[in-house]
Design an enzyme around this catalytic site. Structure first.
Site, PDB file in Angstrom:
ATOM      1  N   HIS A 148      -3.935 -33.168  18.457  1.00  0.00           N
ATOM      2  CA  HIS A 148      -2.773 -33.916  18.927  1.00  0.00           C
ATOM      3  C   HIS A 148      -1.686 -32.955  19.382  1.00  0.00           C
ATOM      4  O   HIS A 148      -0.519 -33.327  19.459  1.00  0.00           O
ATOM      5  CB  HIS A 148      -2.281 -34.843  17.815  1.00  0.00           C
ATOM      6  CG  HIS A 148      -3.375 -35.757  17.345  1.00  0.00           C
ATOM      7  ND1 HIS A 148      -3.650 -36.959  17.953  1.00  0.00           N
ATOM      8  CD2 HIS A 148      -4.321 -35.591  16.383  1.00  0.00           C
ATOM      9  CE1 HIS A 148      -4.699 -37.520  17.356  1.00  0.00           C
ATOM     10  NE2 HIS A 148      -5.129 -36.709  16.402  1.00  0.00           N
ATOM     11  N   GLU A 160      -4.162  -6.574  14.979  1.00  0.00           N
ATOM     12  CA  GLU A 160      -3.702  -5.244  14.559  1.00  0.00           C
ATOM     13  C   GLU A 160      -4.855  -4.244  14.681  1.00  0.00           C
ATOM     14  O   GLU A 160      -4.630  -3.055  14.892  1.00  0.00           O
ATOM     15  CB  GLU A 160      -3.176  -5.288  13.116  1.00  0.00           C
ATOM     16  CG  GLU A 160      -2.231  -4.136  12.808  1.00  0.00           C
ATOM     17  CD  GLU A 160      -1.410  -4.331  11.534  1.00  0.00           C
ATOM     18  OE1 GLU A 160      -0.184  -4.483  11.632  1.00  0.00           O
ATOM     19  OE2 GLU A 160      -1.998  -4.313  10.440  1.00  0.00           O
ATOM     20  N   LYS A 179       0.835  -1.200   0.000  1.00  0.00           N
ATOM     21  CA  LYS A 179       0.000   0.000   0.000  1.00  0.00           C
ATOM     22  C   LYS A 179       0.872   1.253   0.000  1.00  0.00           C
ATOM     23  O   LYS A 179       0.676   2.164  -0.781  1.00  0.00           O
ATOM     24  CB  LYS A 179      -0.935  -0.031   1.218  1.00  0.00           C
ATOM     25  CG  LYS A 179      -1.840   1.160   1.327  1.00  0.00           C
ATOM     26  CD  LYS A 179      -2.783   1.015   2.502  1.00  0.00           C
ATOM     27  CE  LYS A 179      -3.487   2.331   2.780  1.00  0.00           C
ATOM     28  NZ  LYS A 179      -4.309   2.291   3.991  1.00  0.00           N
ATOM     29  N   GLY A 190      -4.633  -2.044   5.261  1.00  0.00           N
ATOM     30  CA  GLY A 190      -3.871  -3.186   4.741  1.00  0.00           C
ATOM     31  C   GLY A 190      -4.536  -4.518   5.044  1.00  0.00           C
ATOM     32  O   GLY A 190      -4.696  -5.372   4.175  1.00  0.00           O
ATOM     33  N   ARG A 191      -4.954  -4.697   6.285  1.00  0.00           N
ATOM     34  CA  ARG A 191      -5.508  -6.002   6.699  1.00  0.00           C
ATOM     35  C   ARG A 191      -6.923  -6.230   6.179  1.00  0.00           C
ATOM     36  O   ARG A 191      -7.492  -7.289   6.391  1.00  0.00           O
ATOM     37  CB  ARG A 191      -5.436  -6.127   8.221  1.00  0.00           C
ATOM     38  CG  ARG A 191      -6.035  -4.961   8.979  1.00  0.00           C
ATOM     39  CD  ARG A 191      -5.560  -4.929  10.427  1.00  0.00           C
ATOM     40  NE  ARG A 191      -6.077  -3.797  11.176  1.00  0.00           N
ATOM     41  CZ  ARG A 191      -5.489  -2.616  11.248  1.00  0.00           C
ATOM     42  NH1 ARG A 191      -4.366  -2.388  10.595  1.00  0.00           N
ATOM     43  NH2 ARG A 191      -6.007  -1.640  11.969  1.00  0.00           N
ATOM     44  N   GLU A 195      10.575  -4.872   4.239  1.00  0.00           N
ATOM     45  CA  GLU A 195      10.623  -6.268   3.776  1.00  0.00           C
ATOM     46  C   GLU A 195      10.284  -6.363   2.292  1.00  0.00           C
ATOM     47  O   GLU A 195      10.970  -7.036   1.521  1.00  0.00           O
ATOM     48  CB  GLU A 195       9.620  -7.134   4.568  1.00  0.00           C
ATOM     49  CG  GLU A 195       9.958  -7.331   6.033  1.00  0.00           C
ATOM     50  CD  GLU A 195       9.376  -6.251   6.929  1.00  0.00           C
ATOM     51  OE1 GLU A 195       9.091  -5.129   6.436  1.00  0.00           O
ATOM     52  OE2 GLU A 195       9.207  -6.523   8.130  1.00  0.00           O
ATOM     53  N   LYS A 238       9.728  -0.408  13.972  1.00  0.00           N
ATOM     54  CA  LYS A 238      10.321  -0.132  12.652  1.00  0.00           C
ATOM     55  C   LYS A 238      11.451   0.891  12.790  1.00  0.00           C
ATOM     56  O   LYS A 238      12.515   0.740  12.199  1.00  0.00           O
ATOM     57  CB  LYS A 238       9.266   0.414  11.691  1.00  0.00           C
ATOM     58  CG  LYS A 238       8.221  -0.607  11.284  1.00  0.00           C
ATOM     59  CD  LYS A 238       7.235   0.007  10.284  1.00  0.00           C
ATOM     60  CE  LYS A 238       6.070  -0.918  10.011  1.00  0.00           C
ATOM     61  NZ  LYS A 238       5.012  -0.319   9.202  1.00  0.00           N
TER      62      LYS A 238
HETATM   63  O1  F6P Z   1       3.539  -2.764   9.702  1.00  0.00           O
HETATM   64  C1  F6P Z   1       2.191  -3.024   9.631  1.00  0.00           C
HETATM   65  C2  F6P Z   1       1.653  -2.765   8.267  1.00  0.00           C
HETATM   66  O2  F6P Z   1       1.564  -1.410   8.046  1.00  0.00           O
HETATM   67  C3  F6P Z   1       0.309  -3.447   8.052  1.00  0.00           C
HETATM   68  O3  F6P Z   1      -0.738  -2.725   8.560  1.00  0.00           O
HETATM   69  C4  F6P Z   1       0.297  -3.622   6.578  1.00  0.00           C
HETATM   70  O4  F6P Z   1      -0.654  -4.548   6.144  1.00  0.00           O
HETATM   71  C5  F6P Z   1       1.715  -4.070   6.337  1.00  0.00           C
HETATM   72  O5  F6P Z   1       2.484  -3.315   7.254  1.00  0.00           O
HETATM   73  C6  F6P Z   1       2.232  -3.871   4.941  1.00  0.00           C
HETATM   74  O6  F6P Z   1       2.163  -2.542   4.548  1.00  0.00           O
HETATM   75  P1  F6P Z   1       2.289  -2.124   3.033  1.00  0.00           P
HETATM   76  O7  F6P Z   1       1.170  -2.731   2.285  1.00  0.00           O
HETATM   77  O8  F6P Z   1       2.245  -0.634   3.030  1.00  0.00           O
HETATM   78  O9  F6P Z   1       3.612  -2.645   2.522  1.00  0.00           O
END
Ligand code: F6P
Length: 548
Positions: free
Chosen positions: A385, A354, A207, A268-269, A213, A513
């Site tokens: 189990h 979240e 987003k 995002g979620r 990452e 972060k």
């Molecule tokens: O660090 C949390 C977060 O902002 C989430 O809310 C989000 O889904 C995820 O990181 C990834 O964010 P982006 O889509 O901006 O890479």
């Protein structure tokens, strides 16, 4: 609104909990032969049986009063009409717009009809997936694309991954979708080893287009592509992006025509319904993606219009609050008895934790109650189990949602009736338990001595009276999967509304972060770390020593 503890229904529930403390669920069934019937509701292809809860008519009526007093009606209205209910970010919350019916012409937000943008993006996805599936889209050496790697994390990963996995029986055979999320190099390296750059397309989903990452993995993918036959000129045949930050995606090197938009008003979620769901559309086709959206829409309509007493997300949300705040439940387990849904708890974990892992009311005051629980779980029967021992005999109360399809996509032998039998028997065992007398009799019947009976019987006692919901559907399809996830989205919102918190920001993830960047800089340079705590200093040194 202020703290929910001020509400009359909250106070009445506090008193009522004392009455219910000695009530055994079994007696509720004994005194009311219609209990199951009265506590079963249906919507959007799902049946919820919530009869096995520590709740009588009074409990349910007080819980309904609680959601009403908490202002859920207005909150739902606010969400569906595009009000800025995400108050700390001053944004609308409109995942519901992503799956709105075609019959709805407009949803105006800040002067813009967001449905036009949503539909244009769906058309863009349609054209893109069609080109991939027909083989019209070619890689740099004129071969068709056989593998798509989705790079993203958090909401830009979990939702699409879980849905793509849930829809495995509907997957196309001519194209394979992979997911990479972790900054751990083992994730992307493992994937790249299996792939051919000539026939691989990467979809970078972020987003913000600023997530460490995702950008690191996207860079690694680009380097791999360039050093294995690809070129800057052919990048546009192998890279696409989904982002609300088009500028950043372009400056990363994405061709403008390969960028799919999303918007500030999608969290995002909650974003798998947007172009973030592109990997799903690629895996199962756009027709199935529309069915997924329609399933979610059916649940949205149910949530928006059904009376609270018959409303699945409201019932599940309110019962959750009953256990968290009035029975001190710290966690909530999701146990799908469906192999393809095995990763679903991870998605709902992010969605819920979240969203509702918050300690401040909307106005900034601290909360006076517990808020979101720890969400966890995994597929049945595997968990039986592993952790079901604690569910049955542990000291903590863990409400459980069992989720199961009535029909299997792979009906071999007795597998499915066995699977389903286990699902039902677990919910039954949680409720009925086993008394000391039953345990003793069982041991005596097995020929145990009096001494053994006295020693072992207490260990076999299962207190029972542990609550669970049963969610059933005919079969897992794009529509029922869509409805199921929308159900949990709304359940999360119901609980956030009761607690008076903002379920749609996530400021808590930011500190980690910032500190992560600082520590990274220290790991790769000769910085002076003496101002840091001695633990962090020593750990940095250990890392640096291992690299030298
Ligand atoms: O660090 C949390 C977060 O902002 C989430 O809310 C989000 O889904 C995820 O990181 C990834 O964010 P982006 O889509 O901006 O890479």
């Amino acid at each position: 609104m202020g703290s929910p503890t001020e509400l009359a229904a909250w106070q009445a529930l506090t008193e009522h909990q004392k009455e219910m403390a000695s009530v055994d669920m079994k007696s509720l069934f004994e005194t009311d032969p219609q209990r199951a019937e009265k506590h079963t509701v249906q919507a959007a292809g799902w049946t919820l049986d919530y009869a096995k809860n520590r709740a009588n008519e009074k409990t349910l009526s007080l819980l309904t009063s609680l959601v009403k007093e908490a202002g859920l009606e207005n909150a739902i209205q606010g969400m569906f009409s595009g009000e800025h209910i995400n108050n700390t970010e001053d944004r609308s919350v409109l995942h519901i717009a992503l799956r709105a019916s075609q019959a709805q012409e407009s949803l105006m937000v800040d002067g813009v009809n967001v449905l036009e943008e949503v539909r244009a993006t769906l058309k863009q996805m349609e054209a893109f997936t069609k080109q991939l599936h027909s083989g019209e889209w070619r890689g740099y050496s004129d071969k068709r694309i056989t593998d798509v790697v989705s790079i993203g994390i958090g909401g830009s990963y979990l939702g699409p991954k879980v849905v793509a996995e849930a829809l495995t029986p509907f997957s196309r055979e001519d194209i394979k979708v992979h997911f990479v999320a972790n900054i751990d190099g083992s994730d992307i390296s493992g994937k790249l080893k299996q792939l051919n750059p000539e026939t691989t397309l990467f979809v970078v989903s972020s987003k913000t287009f600023g997530t460490l990452e995702t950008l690191s993995n996207a860079n690694a993918a680009r380097d791999w592509f360039l050093s294995n036959g690809g070129s800057e000129e052919t990048i546009s045949k192998h890279f696409a992006a989904v982002s609300s930050n088009v500028e950043k995606a372009v400056s990363f090197g994405m061709a403008a025509e390969n960028i799919f938009p999303m918007w500030d008003w999608v969290g995002g979620r909650y974003s798998l319904w947007s172009a973030i769901g592109l990997p799903v559309a690629i895996a199962v086709g756009m027709d199935k993606f529309y069915e997924l959206l329609d399933g979610a829409y059916q649940m949205d309509e149910h949530f928006r219009t059904a009376p609270f007493e018959k409303n699945l997300p409201v019932i599940m949300g309110a019962l959750g609050v009953w256990y968290i705040n009035f029975h001190n439940a710290q966690t909530h387990a999701l146990i799908p008895y469906d192999h393809y849904l095995r990763a679903m708890p991870a998605h709902i974990q992010q969605l819920d934790m979240e969203s509702n892992g918050k300690a401040n009311l909307l106005d900034g005051d601290g909360v006076a109650t517990d808020t979101g629980p720890i969400i966890w779980g995994g597929a049945g029967t595997n968990g039986q189990h592993a952790y079901h021992q604690l569910l049955h005999q542990g000291t903590r109360l863990v409400p459980v949602d069992f989720i199961a399809p009535l029909k299997s996509h792979n009906p071999i032998g007795d597998h499915h009736p066995q699977l389903f039998a286990n699902c039902l028997s677990q919910s039954q065992a949680l409720m009925v338990g086993k008394s000391l007398e039953q345990a003793k009799q069982e041991l005596r019947d097995a020929g145990a001595s009096d001494e053994q009976v006295e020693l072992v019987a207490p260990h076999k006692v299962i207190k029972g009276n542990r609550p669970s919901n049963m969610l059933l559907t005919e079969q897992m399809t794009p529509a029922t999967v869509g409805a199921l996830i929308a159900l949990y989205e709304h359940r999360t919102f119901v609980q956030g509304t009761i607690w008076g918190i903002n379920s749609f920001d996530q400021w808590g993830v930011e500190l980690g972060k910032v500190l992560g960047t600082d520590i990274f800089n220290r790991l790769v340079s000769d910085s002076d770390n003496s101002a840091l705590d001695s633990s962090t200093q020593a750990l940095i040194e250990a890392f640096k020593k291992a690299q030298s």
